[in-house]
Design an enzyme around this catalytic site. Structure first.
Site, PDB file in Angstrom:
ATOM      1  N   CYS A 102      -1.455   1.664  -3.148  1.00  0.00           N
ATOM      2  CA  CYS A 102      -2.455   2.734  -2.987  1.00  0.00           C
ATOM      3  C   CYS A 102      -1.865   4.142  -2.924  1.00  0.00           C
ATOM      4  CB  CYS A 102      -3.255   2.534  -1.701  1.00  0.00           C
ATOM      5  SG  CYS A 102      -3.534   0.836  -1.244  1.00  0.00           S
ATOM      6  N   CYS A 160       0.829  -1.211   0.000  1.00  0.00           N
ATOM      7  CA  CYS A 160       0.000   0.000   0.000  1.00  0.00           C
ATOM      8  C   CYS A 160       0.860   1.257   0.000  1.00  0.00           C
ATOM      9  CB  CYS A 160      -0.935  -0.014   1.201  1.00  0.00           C
ATOM     10  SG  CYS A 160      -1.822   1.539   1.395  1.00  0.00           S
ATOM     11  N   TYR A 163      -8.648  -3.575 -11.528  1.00  0.00           N
ATOM     12  CA  TYR A 163      -8.359  -2.327 -10.811  1.00  0.00           C
ATOM     13  C   TYR A 163      -7.082  -1.652 -11.329  1.00  0.00           C
ATOM     14  CZ  TYR A 163     -11.194  -3.184  -6.471  1.00  0.00           C
ATOM     15  OH  TYR A 163     -12.165  -3.368  -5.533  1.00  0.00           O
ATOM     16  N   GLU A 168      -6.743   1.832 -13.632  1.00  0.00           N
ATOM     17  CA  GLU A 168      -6.177   3.004 -12.939  1.00  0.00           C
ATOM     18  C   GLU A 168      -4.937   3.525 -13.666  1.00  0.00           C
ATOM     19  OE1 GLU A 168      -7.719   2.370  -8.336  1.00  0.00           O
ATOM     20  OE2 GLU A 168      -5.690   1.763  -8.833  1.00  0.00           O
ATOM     21  N   HIS A 190     -27.279  21.351  -1.284  1.00  0.00           N
ATOM     22  CA  HIS A 190     -27.256  21.941  -2.618  1.00  0.00           C
ATOM     23  C   HIS A 190     -26.240  23.071  -2.699  1.00  0.00           C
ATOM     24  CE1 HIS A 190     -29.012  22.890  -6.478  1.00  0.00           C
ATOM     25  NE2 HIS A 190     -29.086  24.164  -6.145  1.00  0.00           N
ATOM     26  N   GLU A 244     -26.146  15.216  -3.752  1.00  0.00           N
ATOM     27  CA  GLU A 244     -27.564  15.417  -3.415  1.00  0.00           C
ATOM     28  C   GLU A 244     -28.462  14.530  -4.273  1.00  0.00           C
ATOM     29  OE1 GLU A 244     -29.404  19.284  -4.497  1.00  0.00           O
ATOM     30  OE2 GLU A 244     -27.542  19.707  -5.559  1.00  0.00           O
ATOM     31  N   LYS A 285       0.100   5.330  -6.046  1.00  0.00           N
ATOM     32  CA  LYS A 285      -0.919   5.387  -7.113  1.00  0.00           C
ATOM     33  C   LYS A 285      -1.768   6.656  -6.987  1.00  0.00           C
ATOM     34  CE  LYS A 285      -4.754   4.162  -6.356  1.00  0.00           C
ATOM     35  NZ  LYS A 285      -5.224   2.794  -6.248  1.00  0.00           N
TER      36      LYS A 285
HETATM   37  P1  NDP Z   1      -7.859  -7.790 -10.751  1.00  0.00           P
HETATM   38  O1  NDP Z   1      -8.222  -9.109 -10.185  1.00  0.00           O
HETATM   39  O2  NDP Z   1      -8.622  -6.589 -10.397  1.00  0.00           O
HETATM   40  O3  NDP Z   1      -7.895  -7.892 -12.354  1.00  0.00           O
HETATM   41  C1  NDP Z   1      -7.158  -8.886 -13.021  1.00  0.00           C
HETATM   42  C2  NDP Z   1      -7.359  -8.708 -14.508  1.00  0.00           C
HETATM   43  O4  NDP Z   1      -6.509  -9.616 -15.183  1.00  0.00           O
HETATM   44  C3  NDP Z   1      -8.775  -9.007 -14.971  1.00  0.00           C
HETATM   45  O5  NDP Z   1      -9.062  -8.182 -16.057  1.00  0.00           O
HETATM   46  C4  NDP Z   1      -8.663 -10.472 -15.402  1.00  0.00           C
HETATM   47  O6  NDP Z   1      -9.566 -10.818 -16.401  1.00  0.00           O
HETATM   48  C5  NDP Z   1      -7.275 -10.489 -15.988  1.00  0.00           C
HETATM   49  N1  NDP Z   1      -6.633 -11.803 -15.971  1.00  0.00           N
HETATM   50  C6  NDP Z   1      -6.470 -12.617 -14.905  1.00  0.00           C
HETATM   51  N2  NDP Z   1      -5.785 -13.727 -15.269  1.00  0.00           N
HETATM   52  C7  NDP Z   1      -5.527 -13.602 -16.580  1.00  0.00           C
HETATM   53  C8  NDP Z   1      -4.863 -14.418 -17.531  1.00  0.00           C
HETATM   54  N3  NDP Z   1      -4.320 -15.578 -17.200  1.00  0.00           N
HETATM   55  N4  NDP Z   1      -4.800 -13.991 -18.794  1.00  0.00           N
HETATM   56  C9  NDP Z   1      -5.345 -12.814 -19.148  1.00  0.00           C
HETATM   57  N5  NDP Z   1      -5.978 -11.985 -18.305  1.00  0.00           N
HETATM   58  C10 NDP Z   1      -6.071 -12.372 -17.026  1.00  0.00           C
HETATM   59  O7  NDP Z   1      -6.302  -7.651 -10.463  1.00  0.00           O
HETATM   60  P2  NDP Z   1      -5.341  -6.396 -10.437  1.00  0.00           P
HETATM   61  O8  NDP Z   1      -4.001  -6.956 -10.754  1.00  0.00           O
HETATM   62  O9  NDP Z   1      -5.848  -5.270 -11.250  1.00  0.00           O
HETATM   63  O10 NDP Z   1      -5.408  -5.942  -8.931  1.00  0.00           O
HETATM   64  C11 NDP Z   1      -5.112  -6.888  -7.894  1.00  0.00           C
HETATM   65  C12 NDP Z   1      -5.851  -6.548  -6.632  1.00  0.00           C
HETATM   66  O11 NDP Z   1      -5.283  -5.394  -6.062  1.00  0.00           O
HETATM   67  C13 NDP Z   1      -7.321  -6.190  -6.818  1.00  0.00           C
HETATM   68  O12 NDP Z   1      -8.139  -7.319  -6.848  1.00  0.00           O
HETATM   69  C14 NDP Z   1      -7.589  -5.338  -5.615  1.00  0.00           C
HETATM   70  O13 NDP Z   1      -7.921  -6.176  -4.542  1.00  0.00           O
HETATM   71  C15 NDP Z   1      -6.260  -4.678  -5.356  1.00  0.00           C
HETATM   72  N6  NDP Z   1      -6.268  -3.276  -5.819  1.00  0.00           N
HETATM   73  C16 NDP Z   1      -7.175  -2.393  -5.306  1.00  0.00           C
HETATM   74  C17 NDP Z   1      -7.200  -1.085  -5.735  1.00  0.00           C
HETATM   75  C18 NDP Z   1      -8.202  -0.143  -5.184  1.00  0.00           C
HETATM   76  O14 NDP Z   1      -8.824  -0.453  -4.178  1.00  0.00           O
HETATM   77  N7  NDP Z   1      -8.417   1.020  -5.802  1.00  0.00           N
HETATM   78  C19 NDP Z   1      -6.263  -0.590  -6.750  1.00  0.00           C
HETATM   79  C20 NDP Z   1      -5.385  -1.595  -7.229  1.00  0.00           C
HETATM   80  C21 NDP Z   1      -5.401  -2.868  -6.786  1.00  0.00           C
HETATM   81  P3  NDP Z   1     -11.078 -11.275 -16.092  1.00  0.00           P
HETATM   82  O15 NDP Z   1     -11.821 -10.050 -15.708  1.00  0.00           O
HETATM   83  O16 NDP Z   1     -11.509 -11.838 -17.389  1.00  0.00           O
HETATM   84  O17 NDP Z   1     -10.990 -12.289 -15.001  1.00  0.00           O
END
Ligand code: NDP
Length: 463
Positions: free
Chosen positions: A48, A43, A180, A184, A438, A443, A51
């Site tokens: 976080c 984080c 995510y 982002e 407002h 709102e 970012k």
């Molecule tokens: P996410 O789980 O959010 O997204 C993973 C992405 O990768 C999805 O689009 C998924 O596709 C794709 N994917 C997974 N496996 C494969 C594969 N083998 N081949 C191709 N595509 C694949 O993971 P992130 O890495 O973005 O983030 C990790 C975690 O970090 C989040 O789950 C969250 O908990 C945390 N995080 C939170 C944030 C916040 O609160 N603002 C910001 C950043 C991270 P599909 O959708 O098809 O499964």
């Protein structure tokens, strides 16, 4: 014979481990914490916090553009990547120092080392080989980005671990993934001036979020000139003297300076000695815990991303605090993982709490939807093509608010506040009875009088 004896040994000084160490030490426990990288964890160091700093940097672009509609004449602007990276480094170093100070002030000892579990009550420090005997061990080792899909040329890519400190700003960036991290960074780098192509396997970004948020976010990302390519993945990446050639599954090829892989994260459970101690993990490699974060071994607990429950900083913090209260404060405490608000810091931002329409319709027989989709006041004068979306999901039978989903400026701030009444089980009539403030965007949440849709399950679907 142990080289030291403690009440609690914490492996990992991220959000969960740090909180647990500080609270346990505050209860008078003798605490030692091992961290192999930097205090603060994902984080603070490469998640976080940096970012959000980059998000702030990226949004100045919109501010400069919008200012003209309000009478400002802005001269030529330019962006300096090394200044942002250096400013970010200064801030995360300050925060990391604060985390360390909080722990040591509470009486915990921090050691810079990787630690591995030797048995149910012994940990070995790899830097000097010391063996520490502990009444309790807390595993708070977090997670790491995965490199997937496995394709030729993957060694030329980077993850969110590296992107914050690139020596040179990537003018052409390909992002793999639709979650995510991917959305982002697409949002951030497009505004900082990069040409961004985002490829992902699903039909839209952010699987699991409310579909209206997803589709409206995709429109906004495309408006920001991000080349969103759904249902497409890279097949191989070649390094040439002009940069990286990313060959995609639709037969096209994109040139890039960097390729960011953001296809999920995995728990850090490898080579920790879990098998030796008998700590159980699931098929994803996450440590299995009960509602008190206890593993299959009575003296070993685990909190945060390494348990893969809800992988968000405040959840890890709560889990760490609850562990310390339970074990050292004689106050058995569990953490509710329901109605956890979350934000996605794209521009526009997402803020959400509770069930999406799609989830609610799977569980409840009658679901009411209230929607507001409007152009915010500021955009009318700046001329920006921008829409805010607000959606309230209600149980049609009881009037209870099941979920609130917002896309727009400050959505994360709104979601944090609306999580309070939603968590308390408030009704839609409570929203209606609340006086509007407002002129704000928020709102709209208390002025949605007309139901946009009602979905009732047929008797056959209910069976
Ligand atoms: P996410 O789980 O959010 O997204 C993973 C992405 O990768 C999805 O689009 C998924 O596709 C794709 N994917 C997974 N496996 C494969 C594969 N083998 N081949 C191709 N595509 C694949 O993971 P992130 O890495 O973005 O983030 C990790 C975690 O970090 C989040 O789950 C969250 O908990 C945390 N995080 C939170 C944030 C916040 O609160 N603002 C910001 C950043 C991270 P599909 O959708 O098809 O499964």
């Amino acid at each position: 014979m142990a080289d030291a004896e403690v009440d609690l040994f914490v492996i990992g000084a991220g959000s969960g481990g740090t909180r647990a160490a500080r609270i346990a030490a505050g209860y008078g426990a003798k605490v030692m914490v091992a961290e192999e990288f930097r205090v603060g964890g994902t984080c603070v160091i490469r998640g976080c916090i940096p970012k959000k700093l980059f998000v702030y940097a990226s949004r100045f672009r919109d501010e400069f553009e919008d200012a003209e509609g309000f009478g400002w004449k802005i001269g030529k602007t330019s962006f300096d990547w090394p200044t942002l990276v250096a400013g970010k480094e200064k801030e995360i170093t300050r925060l990391s120092g604060l985390y360390g100070t909080f722990m040591t002030r509470a009486g915990a000892e921090i050691v810079q080392s990787r630690a591995v579990i030797e048995d149910t009550q012994t940990v070995r420090l790899l830097n000097d080989g010391r063996r520490i005997r502990a009444k309790y061990i807390l595993i708070a080792t977090g997670g790491h980005p995965v490199f997937e899909p496995q394709i030729p040329g993957l060694e030329h890519t980077i993850t969110s671990n590296e992107i914050f400190d690139l020596p040179v700003f990537p003018k052409r960036l390909v992002i793999v993934g639709g979650g995510y991290i991917a959305v982002e960074f697409a949002s951030i780098f497009a505004r900082l001036g990069a040409i961004v192509t985002q490829v992902f396997r699903a039909d839209n970004v952010l699987r699991g979020f409310d579909d209206d948020l997803r589709s409206n976010l995709a429109v906004a990302l495309r408006d920001a000139e991000i080349d969103l390519r759904a249902g497409i993945l890279p097949q191989r990446i070649e390094k040439t003297n002009k940069g990286l050639h990313v060959h995609l599954s639709d037969g096209s090829c994109v040139e890039a300076d960097q390729v960011l892989v953001a296809t999920g994260r995995r728990p850090n459970t490898n080579d920790l000695g879990l098998e030796k101690a008998g700590v159980g993990i699931n098929e994803k490699g996450a440590i299995v815990v009960d509602s008190h974060s206890k593993t299959s071994v009575d003296s070993i607990y685990a909190v945060g991303d390494v348990t893969d429950r809800i992988n968000l900083t405040p959840v890890a913090v709560r889990e760490g605090h609850a562990f310390a209260d339970t074990i050292f404060g004689e106050r058995p405490t569990t953490v509710s993982h329901i109605n956890v608000p979350s934000a996605v810091f794209t521009t526009p931002e997402i803020g959400t709490v509770g069930l999406s329409e799609q989830e609610a319709r799977k569980i409840f027989d009658c679901v009411d939807i209230y929607l507001a989709h409007f152009r915010p006041l500021k955009a009318n004068m700046s001329g920006r093509e921008e829409k805010v979306l607000m959606k309230v999901v209600v149980d049609g039978a009881t009037d209870q608010v099941l979920g609130v989903h917002i896309l727009g400026h400050d959505a994360g701030e709104m979601a944090q506040l609306v999580a309070i009444p939603v968590g308390m089980g408030c009704k839609k009539t409570d929203f209606d009875a609340t006086m509007a403030l407002h002129p704000t965007a928020a709102e709209e949440l208390v002025t949605m009088r007309t139901r946009a849709a009602r979905y009732e399950r047929s008797p056959a679907e209910r069976a």
